[in-house]
Design a protein around this motif. Structure first.
Motif, short mmCIF file in Angstrom:
data_model
loop_
_atom_site.label_atom_id
_atom_site.label_comp_id
_atom_site.label_asym_id
_atom_site.label_seq_id
_atom_site.Cartn_x
_atom_site.Cartn_y
_atom_site.Cartn_z
N ASN A 54 -1.62 6.55 2.72
CA ASN A 54 -1.36 7.91 2.29
C ASN A 54 -0.99 7.96 0.82
OD1 ASN A 54 0.77 10.29 1.94
ND2 ASN A 54 -0.62 10.85 3.61
N LEU A 55 -0.16 7.04 0.37
CA LEU A 55 0.22 7.01 -1.04
C LEU A 55 -0.97 6.61 -1.91
CD1 LEU A 55 3.84 5.53 -1.12
CD2 LEU A 55 3.09 7.91 -1.19
N ILE A 56 -1.80 5.71 -1.42
CA ILE A 56 -3.01 5.35 -2.15
C ILE A 56 -3.86 6.59 -2.37
CG2 ILE A 56 -5.22 4.14 -1.97
CD1 ILE A 56 -3.10 2.24 -2.76
N HIS A 57 -3.94 7.42 -1.34
CA HIS A 57 -4.73 8.65 -1.42
C HIS A 57 -4.19 9.57 -2.52
CE1 HIS A 57 -6.86 12.30 -0.23
NE2 HIS A 57 -5.70 12.93 -0.15
N HIS A 58 -2.87 9.66 -2.64
CA HIS A 58 -2.27 10.58 -3.61
C HIS A 58 -2.21 10.02 -5.02
CE1 HIS A 58 -1.15 13.71 -0.82
NE2 HIS A 58 -0.56 12.85 -0.03
N PHE A 59 -2.01 8.71 -5.16
CA PHE A 59 -1.78 8.14 -6.49
C PHE A 59 -2.82 7.11 -6.92
CE2 PHE A 59 2.35 9.52 -4.87
CZ PHE A 59 2.78 10.33 -5.91
N GLY A 60 -3.65 6.64 -6.00
CA GLY A 60 -4.70 5.69 -6.35
C GLY A 60 -4.26 4.25 -6.35
N SER A 61 -3.06 3.99 -6.85
CA SER A 61 -2.53 2.62 -6.95
C SER A 61 -1.05 2.70 -7.27
CB SER A 61 -3.26 1.84 -8.05
OG SER A 61 -2.98 2.43 -9.32
N VAL A 62 -0.39 1.54 -7.26
CA VAL A 62 1.02 1.53 -7.63
C VAL A 62 1.18 1.94 -9.09
CG1 VAL A 62 1.08 -0.92 -8.29
CG2 VAL A 62 3.18 0.22 -7.51
N ALA A 63 0.20 1.58 -9.93
CA ALA A 63 0.25 1.98 -11.34
C ALA A 63 0.20 3.50 -11.46
CB ALA A 63 -0.89 1.34 -12.12
N GLY A 64 -0.60 4.14 -10.61
CA GLY A 64 -0.68 5.60 -10.62
C GLY A 64 0.64 6.23 -10.22
N LEU A 65 1.30 5.65 -9.22
CA LEU A 65 2.60 6.14 -8.80
C LEU A 65 3.62 5.97 -9.91
CD1 LEU A 65 4.74 7.10 -6.75
CD2 LEU A 65 4.88 4.73 -5.93
N GLN A 66 3.63 4.80 -10.52
CA GLN A 66 4.58 4.54 -11.59
C GLN A 66 4.36 5.46 -12.78
OE1 GLN A 66 3.95 0.34 -12.17
NE2 GLN A 66 5.33 -0.24 -10.50
N SER A 67 3.10 5.74 -13.09
CA SER A 67 2.80 6.66 -14.19
C SER A 67 3.30 8.07 -13.87
CB SER A 67 1.28 6.71 -14.45
OG SER A 67 0.82 5.49 -14.99
N ALA A 68 3.17 8.48 -12.62
CA ALA A 68 3.65 9.80 -12.21
C ALA A 68 5.16 9.88 -12.33
CB ALA A 68 3.21 10.10 -10.78
N VAL A 69 5.86 8.80 -11.96
CA VAL A 69 7.31 8.77 -12.08
C VAL A 69 7.72 8.85 -13.55
CG1 VAL A 69 9.39 7.42 -11.66
CG2 VAL A 69 7.59 7.47 -9.95
N MET A 70 7.04 8.07 -14.39
CA MET A 70 7.33 8.09 -15.82
C MET A 70 7.13 9.49 -16.40
SD MET A 70 5.65 4.53 -17.19
CE MET A 70 6.20 2.92 -16.59
N ALA A 71 6.03 10.14 -15.99
CA ALA A 71 5.74 11.49 -16.50
C ALA A 71 6.82 12.47 -16.08
CB ALA A 71 4.38 11.95 -16.00
N SER A 72 7.28 12.37 -14.83
CA SER A 72 8.31 13.27 -14.33
C SER A 72 9.63 13.07 -15.09
CB SER A 72 8.53 13.02 -12.83
OG SER A 72 9.63 13.75 -12.34
N MET A 73 10.01 11.82 -15.29
CA MET A 73 11.27 11.55 -15.96
C MET A 73 11.19 11.87 -17.45
SD MET A 73 12.40 8.04 -13.99
CE MET A 73 14.04 7.99 -14.72
N THR A 74 10.02 11.65 -18.05
CA THR A 74 9.84 11.99 -19.45
C THR A 74 9.96 13.50 -19.65
OG1 THR A 74 8.40 10.08 -19.83
CG2 THR A 74 8.26 11.87 -21.41
#
Length: 206
Positions: A54-74
């Motif tokens: 399910n997370l792969i579907h939403h973010f593509g990879s762990v790097a995609g998830l981490q990038s989304a977290v970075m964007a949110s915190m930034t």
């Protein structure tokens, strides 16, 4: 030993946007409490009760998830700087408020760990959204002290750099250092705010 039905994470239907928000929030909590290495698809999926796929579907990879977290915190860091700018332009007692806003963003807001994580990743493009907020902060300080010459940009830029570096260091290692030196929790903030106030006063007197 297999998990009992009661022990297994409960899954529920979520909209795509809700699933992304929950995953990012969980990943952010993991970053702040356990560090960057804890931000994995497996750990986040377990925390919010969804599948790895399910997370792969939403973010593509762990790097995609981490990038989304970075964007949110930034984005949160940019918002904190914008709030500091508003205080600086409207409040005569603003120097400490500005410093408090930046220090809070780096500590409780998690920007200190975020900055360290981004630096270790080597991809500084994640900090790009902060650029405008930093420039606006420099402009607001310049406006506050009534400076119009180019030299002021360099001096104020150095002041903002000092505030940010101090807040970063305070967020990462401030607690043990203050304990070693017998200093109060806000000791660093008071020093930085005092220096900023002095700079504002010196320029205003010119």
């Amino acid at each position: 030993m297999p998990l009992s039905v009661a022990d297994k994470p409960r899954r529920r239907r979520r909209s795509p946007d809700e699933a992304r928000r929950e995953a990012i929030s969980s990943a952010r909590d993991l970053l702040l409490t356990q560090g960057p290495s804890a931000v994995t698809l497996t750990s986040v999926a377990r925390e919010i009760g969804v599948t790895h796929a399910n997370l792969i579907h939403h973010f593509g990879s762990v790097a995609g998830l981490q990038s989304a977290v970075m964007a949110s915190m930034t984005a949160d860091l940019s918002d904190a700087l914008d709030a500091a700018i508003v205080r600086l332009r409207t409040d005569d007692g603003a120097p400490l408020e500005v410093v408090n806003a930046v220090f809070a963003a780096f500590s409780t807001g998690g920007a200190g760990r975020l900055a360290a994580w981004i630096a270790m990743s080597g991809d500084l493009s994640h900090l790009e959204p902060v650029r405008a907020a930093v420039r606006n902060l420099v402009a607001a300080i310049k406006e506050k002290i009534g400076a119009s010459d180019g030299q002021a940009d360099g001096v104020i830029g150095s002041a903002v750099l000092f505030i940010a570096l101090s807040a970063f260091g305070d967020a990462l290692i401030g607690d043990p250092l203050r304990d070693m030196l017998g200093q109060d929790a806000d000791a660093g903030r008071q020093v930085v705010a005092g220096l900023l106030a002095r700079m504002l006063a010196d320029y205003s007197a010119l």
